[in-house]
Scaffold this motif. Structure first.
Motif, PDB file in Angstrom:
ATOM      1  N   LEU A  80      59.831  -6.883 -22.054  1.00  0.00           N
ATOM      2  CA  LEU A  80      61.126  -7.553 -22.095  1.00  0.00           C
ATOM      3  C   LEU A  80      60.988  -9.067 -22.146  1.00  0.00           C
ATOM      4  O   LEU A  80      61.823  -9.752 -22.733  1.00  0.00           O
ATOM      5  CB  LEU A  80      61.959  -7.143 -20.875  1.00  0.00           C
ATOM      6  CG  LEU A  80      62.201  -5.649 -20.721  1.00  0.00           C
ATOM      7  CD1 LEU A  80      62.893  -5.350 -19.400  1.00  0.00           C
ATOM      8  CD2 LEU A  80      63.020  -5.128 -21.885  1.00  0.00           C
ATOM      9  N   ALA A  81      59.957  -9.600 -21.492  1.00  0.00           N
ATOM     10  CA  ALA A  81      59.675 -11.039 -21.505  1.00  0.00           C
ATOM     11  C   ALA A  81      58.165 -11.214 -21.387  1.00  0.00           C
ATOM     12  O   ALA A  81      57.558 -10.704 -20.449  1.00  0.00           O
ATOM     13  CB  ALA A  81      60.383 -11.759 -20.359  1.00  0.00           C
ATOM     14  N   ASP A  82      57.577 -11.906 -22.358  1.00  0.00           N
ATOM     15  CA  ASP A  82      56.139 -12.144 -22.340  1.00  0.00           C
ATOM     16  C   ASP A  82      55.744 -13.020 -21.159  1.00  0.00           C
ATOM     17  O   ASP A  82      56.584 -13.702 -20.552  1.00  0.00           O
ATOM     18  CB  ASP A  82      55.700 -12.818 -23.643  1.00  0.00           C
ATOM     19  CG  ASP A  82      55.392 -11.805 -24.724  1.00  0.00           C
ATOM     20  OD1 ASP A  82      54.704 -10.816 -24.431  1.00  0.00           O
ATOM     21  OD2 ASP A  82      55.846 -12.017 -25.865  1.00  0.00           O
ATOM     22  N   ALA A  83      54.460 -13.028 -20.869  1.00  0.00           N
ATOM     23  CA  ALA A  83      53.916 -13.814 -19.769  1.00  0.00           C
ATOM     24  C   ALA A  83      54.216 -15.295 -19.978  1.00  0.00           C
ATOM     25  O   ALA A  83      54.014 -15.831 -21.071  1.00  0.00           O
ATOM     26  CB  ALA A  83      52.410 -13.588 -19.660  1.00  0.00           C
ATOM     27  N   HIS A  84      54.718 -15.922 -18.936  1.00  0.00           N
ATOM     28  CA  HIS A  84      55.030 -17.345 -18.981  1.00  0.00           C
ATOM     29  C   HIS A  84      54.956 -17.924 -17.568  1.00  0.00           C
ATOM     30  O   HIS A  84      55.119 -17.203 -16.590  1.00  0.00           O
ATOM     31  CB  HIS A  84      56.413 -17.586 -19.594  1.00  0.00           C
ATOM     32  CG  HIS A  84      57.533 -16.935 -18.829  1.00  0.00           C
ATOM     33  ND1 HIS A  84      57.786 -15.574 -18.881  1.00  0.00           N
ATOM     34  CD2 HIS A  84      58.445 -17.456 -17.975  1.00  0.00           C
ATOM     35  CE1 HIS A  84      58.821 -15.289 -18.096  1.00  0.00           C
ATOM     36  NE2 HIS A  84      59.236 -16.408 -17.533  1.00  0.00           N
ATOM     37  N   ILE A  85      54.727 -19.221 -17.491  1.00  0.00           N
ATOM     38  CA  ILE A  85      54.687 -19.906 -16.201  1.00  0.00           C
ATOM     39  C   ILE A  85      56.120 -20.128 -15.740  1.00  0.00           C
ATOM     40  O   ILE A  85      56.951 -20.650 -16.485  1.00  0.00           O
ATOM     41  CB  ILE A  85      53.954 -21.260 -16.301  1.00  0.00           C
ATOM     42  CG1 ILE A  85      52.491 -21.052 -16.704  1.00  0.00           C
ATOM     43  CG2 ILE A  85      54.041 -22.024 -14.979  1.00  0.00           C
ATOM     44  CD1 ILE A  85      51.757 -22.335 -17.035  1.00  0.00           C
ATOM     45  N   ILE A  86      56.375 -19.728 -14.494  1.00  0.00           N
ATOM     46  CA  ILE A  86      57.716 -19.953 -13.951  1.00  0.00           C
ATOM     47  C   ILE A  86      57.727 -21.042 -12.883  1.00  0.00           C
ATOM     48  O   ILE A  86      58.779 -21.582 -12.558  1.00  0.00           O
ATOM     49  CB  ILE A  86      58.328 -18.663 -13.372  1.00  0.00           C
ATOM     50  CG1 ILE A  86      57.498 -18.133 -12.224  1.00  0.00           C
ATOM     51  CG2 ILE A  86      58.525 -17.633 -14.451  1.00  0.00           C
ATOM     52  CD1 ILE A  86      58.294 -17.318 -11.261  1.00  0.00           C
ATOM     53  N   PHE A  87      56.548 -21.343 -12.315  1.00  0.00           N
ATOM     54  CA  PHE A  87      56.506 -22.308 -11.219  1.00  0.00           C
ATOM     55  C   PHE A  87      55.064 -22.751 -10.995  1.00  0.00           C
ATOM     56  O   PHE A  87      54.145 -21.951 -11.138  1.00  0.00           O
ATOM     57  CB  PHE A  87      57.048 -21.644  -9.942  1.00  0.00           C
ATOM     58  CG  PHE A  87      57.242 -22.576  -8.790  1.00  0.00           C
ATOM     59  CD1 PHE A  87      58.299 -23.474  -8.771  1.00  0.00           C
ATOM     60  CD2 PHE A  87      56.378 -22.556  -7.713  1.00  0.00           C
ATOM     61  CE1 PHE A  87      58.486 -24.336  -7.696  1.00  0.00           C
ATOM     62  CE2 PHE A  87      56.554 -23.410  -6.635  1.00  0.00           C
ATOM     63  CZ  PHE A  87      57.619 -24.302  -6.624  1.00  0.00           C
ATOM     64  N   SER A  88      54.908 -24.024 -10.624  1.00  0.00           N
ATOM     65  CA  SER A  88      53.595 -24.533 -10.228  1.00  0.00           C
ATOM     66  C   SER A  88      53.612 -24.769  -8.731  1.00  0.00           C
ATOM     67  O   SER A  88      54.496 -25.454  -8.213  1.00  0.00           O
ATOM     68  CB  SER A  88      53.266 -25.829 -10.966  1.00  0.00           C
ATOM     69  OG  SER A  88      53.086 -25.563 -12.343  1.00  0.00           O
ATOM     70  N   HIS A  89      52.637 -24.198  -8.041  1.00  0.00           N
ATOM     71  CA  HIS A  89      52.563 -24.301  -6.587  1.00  0.00           C
ATOM     72  C   HIS A  89      51.772 -25.552  -6.213  1.00  0.00           C
ATOM     73  O   HIS A  89      50.554 -25.586  -6.356  1.00  0.00           O
ATOM     74  CB  HIS A  89      51.884 -23.062  -5.989  1.00  0.00           C
ATOM     75  CG  HIS A  89      52.625 -21.797  -6.259  1.00  0.00           C
ATOM     76  ND1 HIS A  89      53.760 -21.443  -5.579  1.00  0.00           N
ATOM     77  CD2 HIS A  89      52.404 -20.803  -7.161  1.00  0.00           C
ATOM     78  CE1 HIS A  89      54.213 -20.277  -6.025  1.00  0.00           C
ATOM     79  NE2 HIS A  89      53.409 -19.877  -6.988  1.00  0.00           N
ATOM     80  N   SER A  90      52.471 -26.548  -5.710  1.00  0.00           N
ATOM     81  CA  SER A  90      51.792 -27.778  -5.307  1.00  0.00           C
ATOM     82  C   SER A  90      51.583 -27.844  -3.801  1.00  0.00           C
ATOM     83  O   SER A  90      50.642 -28.478  -3.343  1.00  0.00           O
ATOM     84  CB  SER A  90      52.588 -29.002  -5.774  1.00  0.00           C
ATOM     85  OG  SER A  90      53.893 -28.970  -5.214  1.00  0.00           O
TER      86      SER A  90
END
Length: 132
Positions: A80-90
């Motif tokens: 339904l949705a390909d792999a993508h970055i949703i958030f960077s953990h800082s």
């Protein structure tokens, strides 16, 4: 208190058990049919597939969501949705600092949506957390 079990709708138990066995790379822990229950042990959390359960949105951790999606596409699973970055953990609040959280969404054999999640070494600038 800890979460012990989640339930997911499965109209066709045999088909659902096959799908989840392949996806999770484990066999069911227990099958009771009737009344129509299939259990999987996910590191101490029971996943219950049940005809009468409501639909749930489950998020499953995988080592590398990009690789998992490619493999699932090859097996004919609907993405339904390909792999993508949703958030960077800082700061390490919701995941290890210095990692990017990747997600993809697939449809299981019963029409339920599943999220696949990986926390991988950061690749760039922080992403907007509102993009989830």
């Amino acid at each position: 208190m800890r979460l012990i079990q989640v339930a997911q709708h499965a109209g066709d138990l045999e088909r659902a058990a096959g799908f989840y066995s392949e996806l999770l790379a484990v066999q069911p822990t227990a099958v009771f049919d009737p009344p129509g229950l299939v259990f999987f042990d996910l590191d101490g959390l029971r996943l219950l597939l049940e005809r009468e359960a409501p639909r749930a949105l489950l998020y499953l951790e995988v080592p590398d969501v990009r690789r998992s999606v490619a493999e699932l596409k090859g097996r004919g699973v609907e993405v339904l949705a390909d792999a993508h970055i949703i958030f960077s953990h800082s700061d390490g609040l919701l995941g290890p600092a210095g990692t990017d959280e990747w997600m993809a969404f697939i449809r299981d054999s019963e029409g339920n949506t599943l999220g696949l999640v990986s926390q991988l070494p950061a690749q760039g600038a922080a992403q907007d957390p509102e993009r989830t």
